[in-house]
Scaffold this active site. Structure first.
Site, mmCIF file in Angstrom:
data_model
loop_
_atom_site.group_PDB
_atom_site.id
_atom_site.type_symbol
_atom_site.label_atom_id
_atom_site.label_comp_id
_atom_site.label_asym_id
_atom_site.label_seq_id
_atom_site.Cartn_x
_atom_site.Cartn_y
_atom_site.Cartn_z
ATOM 1 N N ASP A 62 0.876 -1.172 0.000
ATOM 2 C CA ASP A 62 0.000 0.000 0.000
ATOM 3 C C ASP A 62 0.916 1.225 0.000
ATOM 4 O OD1 ASP A 62 -1.580 2.154 0.633
ATOM 5 O OD2 ASP A 62 -2.735 1.108 2.177
ATOM 6 N N SER A 142 -2.039 13.597 -14.371
ATOM 7 C CA SER A 142 -3.285 13.417 -15.136
ATOM 8 C C SER A 142 -3.539 14.707 -15.906
ATOM 9 C CB SER A 142 -4.434 13.174 -14.149
ATOM 10 O OG SER A 142 -5.689 13.398 -14.756
ATOM 11 N N TYR A 155 -9.416 14.894 -6.641
ATOM 12 C CA TYR A 155 -8.522 14.221 -7.602
ATOM 13 C C TYR A 155 -7.648 15.263 -8.306
ATOM 14 C CZ TYR A 155 -7.141 11.115 -11.478
ATOM 15 O OH TYR A 155 -6.434 10.379 -12.400
ATOM 16 N N LYS A 159 -3.515 15.609 -8.170
ATOM 17 C CA LYS A 159 -2.663 15.507 -9.357
ATOM 18 C C LYS A 159 -1.878 16.807 -9.607
ATOM 19 C CE LYS A 159 -3.677 11.204 -10.525
ATOM 20 N NZ LYS A 159 -2.667 10.145 -10.512
HETATM 21 P P1 NDP Z 1 -6.562 1.351 -12.544
HETATM 22 O O1 NDP Z 1 -7.690 1.621 -11.610
HETATM 23 O O2 NDP Z 1 -6.740 0.384 -13.656
HETATM 24 O O3 NDP Z 1 -5.271 0.915 -11.716
HETATM 25 C C1 NDP Z 1 -4.910 1.589 -10.545
HETATM 26 C C2 NDP Z 1 -3.736 0.875 -9.945
HETATM 27 O O4 NDP Z 1 -3.338 1.564 -8.743
HETATM 28 C C3 NDP Z 1 -4.063 -0.563 -9.544
HETATM 29 O O5 NDP Z 1 -2.963 -1.382 -9.842
HETATM 30 C C4 NDP Z 1 -4.237 -0.469 -8.039
HETATM 31 O O6 NDP Z 1 -3.910 -1.652 -7.356
HETATM 32 C C5 NDP Z 1 -3.206 0.600 -7.718
HETATM 33 N N1 NDP Z 1 -3.445 1.199 -6.401
HETATM 34 C C6 NDP Z 1 -4.529 1.865 -5.991
HETATM 35 N N2 NDP Z 1 -4.374 2.235 -4.699
HETATM 36 C C7 NDP Z 1 -3.164 1.767 -4.302
HETATM 37 C C8 NDP Z 1 -2.424 1.818 -3.095
HETATM 38 N N3 NDP Z 1 -2.904 2.416 -1.991
HETATM 39 N N4 NDP Z 1 -1.205 1.223 -3.047
HETATM 40 C C9 NDP Z 1 -0.710 0.583 -4.138
HETATM 41 N N5 NDP Z 1 -1.357 0.509 -5.318
HETATM 42 C C10 NDP Z 1 -2.572 1.097 -5.394
HETATM 43 O O7 NDP Z 1 -6.145 2.791 -13.090
HETATM 44 P P2 NDP Z 1 -5.353 3.263 -14.380
HETATM 45 O O8 NDP Z 1 -4.431 2.225 -14.835
HETATM 46 O O9 NDP Z 1 -6.317 3.863 -15.300
HETATM 47 O O10 NDP Z 1 -4.543 4.486 -13.732
HETATM 48 C C11 NDP Z 1 -3.170 4.443 -13.431
HETATM 49 C C12 NDP Z 1 -2.728 5.857 -13.073
HETATM 50 O O11 NDP Z 1 -3.006 6.723 -14.171
HETATM 51 C C13 NDP Z 1 -3.436 6.465 -11.867
HETATM 52 O O12 NDP Z 1 -2.528 7.236 -11.122
HETATM 53 C C14 NDP Z 1 -4.490 7.355 -12.501
HETATM 54 O O13 NDP Z 1 -4.868 8.408 -11.647
HETATM 55 C C15 NDP Z 1 -3.745 7.855 -13.719
HETATM 56 N N6 NDP Z 1 -4.582 8.325 -14.807
HETATM 57 C C16 NDP Z 1 -5.451 7.486 -15.455
HETATM 58 C C17 NDP Z 1 -6.222 7.961 -16.497
HETATM 59 C C18 NDP Z 1 -7.189 7.121 -17.263
HETATM 60 O O14 NDP Z 1 -7.919 7.651 -18.130
HETATM 61 N N7 NDP Z 1 -7.263 5.815 -17.048
HETATM 62 C C19 NDP Z 1 -6.128 9.369 -16.921
HETATM 63 C C20 NDP Z 1 -5.184 10.150 -16.167
HETATM 64 C C21 NDP Z 1 -4.436 9.634 -15.159
HETATM 65 P P3 NDP Z 1 -5.036 -2.761 -7.008
HETATM 66 O O15 NDP Z 1 -5.540 -3.295 -8.313
HETATM 67 O O16 NDP Z 1 -4.255 -3.741 -6.205
HETATM 68 O O17 NDP Z 1 -6.091 -2.028 -6.226
#
Ligand code: NDP
Length: 260
Positions: A62, A142, A155, A159
């Site tokens: 985490d 983001s 959010y 960011k």
């Molecule tokens: P997902 O929801 O698919 O993946 C998020 C990831 O973050 C998962 O692997 C999750 O792990 C992990 N995570 C969440 N909380 C924690 C924590 N406390 N400790 C460790 N890991 C954590 O999101 P995306 O792949 O879409 O997003 C990835 C990044 O890109 C994020 O930072 C998001 O804000 C950013 N982003 C995404 C956009 C989009 O359109 N998709 C646009 C702009 C930015 P687990 O599965 O184990 O919970």
């Protein structure tokens, strides 16, 4: 290309979505991968990369927990002897009208998206400084670090925070040969967008399931949503020697959605 042969790369949130695409890209280019996420399935993602011939391990971590983050980087050093690149990608989003937004939603979002990035950078920098070999840090911000969208003040704040900490750290660690950059993905097809589409669509009131993404994609000059591999290409560039003279920057990867 094997640009990252012998390099050890930590990717948080590496078990799915954008993080997994980044990990796959690095694995294809020869890196040793350490994937971190809160769910135990992170080991399955690492195992898939190993099946493809990469060196990879998954660590349940985490990123809001400083002790767990220390263990993550200890594990990277234990497995592969060093940390060369760290990608702070883990993030969460919730969407709510301002009166309904809870203090917990605010705190959780700032903790994962901003403090989590800081804790990982701090731990990676400790290792990189100790090695004396420099390194590369890439922080996922983001489009909302450029332009706060409606119903996500927490959010957007988290960011924008990533961009500020990226610039400040970049100035401090430049003499150590460590670069720190941030990326701003736009609309990228992942599980996160399934949630966005449903909840933003409902709150905005005029969109059925799937319609919001379609409508917003019409505003993208390149007329398509992004994929994880679009983001992975930028991250791989920033992690490579080609980006040795780039630091403190925040770079959009969004098909032209935001041009500032
Ligand atoms: P997902 O929801 O698919 O993946 C998020 C990831 O973050 C998962 O692997 C999750 O792990 C992990 N995570 C969440 N909380 C924690 C924590 N406390 N400790 C460790 N890991 C954590 O999101 P995306 O792949 O879409 O997003 C990835 C990044 O890109 C994020 O930072 C998001 O804000 C950013 N982003 C995404 C956009 C989009 O359109 N998709 C646009 C702009 C930015 P687990 O599965 O184990 O919970």
């Amino acid at each position: 290309m094997n640009r990252f042969s012998g390099k050890t790369i930590v990717v948080t949130g590496g078990n799915q979505g954008i993080g997994l695409a980044i990990a796959e890209r690095f694995a294809a280019e020869g890196a040793n991968l350490v994937l971190a996420s809160v769910e135990e399935q992170v080991e399955d993602a690492a195992s898939t990369l190993r099946d493809r011939g990469a060196n990879a391990c998954g660590v349940v971590c985490d990123v809001t927990d400083a002790a767990a983050v220390r263990v993550l980087y200890d594990r990277a050093e234990h497995e592969f002897g060093r940390v060369d690149v760290s990608v702070q990608n883990a993030g969460i989003i919730t969407i709510a009208k301002v009166e309904a937004l809870t203090e917990k939603q605010w705190d959780d979002t700032m903790n994962v998206n901003t403090k989590g990035v800081f804790l990982c950078c701090q731990e990676a920098i400790r290792r990189m400084r100790k090695s004396g070999d420099g390194g590369k840090l890439i922080n996922t911000a983001s489009g909302q670090a450029r332009d706060g969208f409606i119903y996500t003040p927490h959010y957007a704040a988290s960011k924008f925070g990533v961009m500020g900490l990226t610039q400040s750290l970049a100035k401090e660690v430049a003499p150590d040969g460590i670069t720190v950059n941030a990326i701003c993905p736009g609309i990228i097809k992942t599980d996160m967008w399934d949630y966005n589409d449903r909840v933003w669509g409902r709150l905005l009131g005029e969109y059925g399931p799937g319609e919001l993404m379609e409508a917003w994609v019409r505003n993208i000059p390149m007329k398509r949503a992004g994929e994880g591999k679009d983001v992975a290409g930028l991250v791989a560039f920033l992690a490579s020697e080609d980006a040795d003279y780039i630091t403190g920057q925040t770079i959009n990867v969004d098909g032209g959605l935001i041009m500032s």
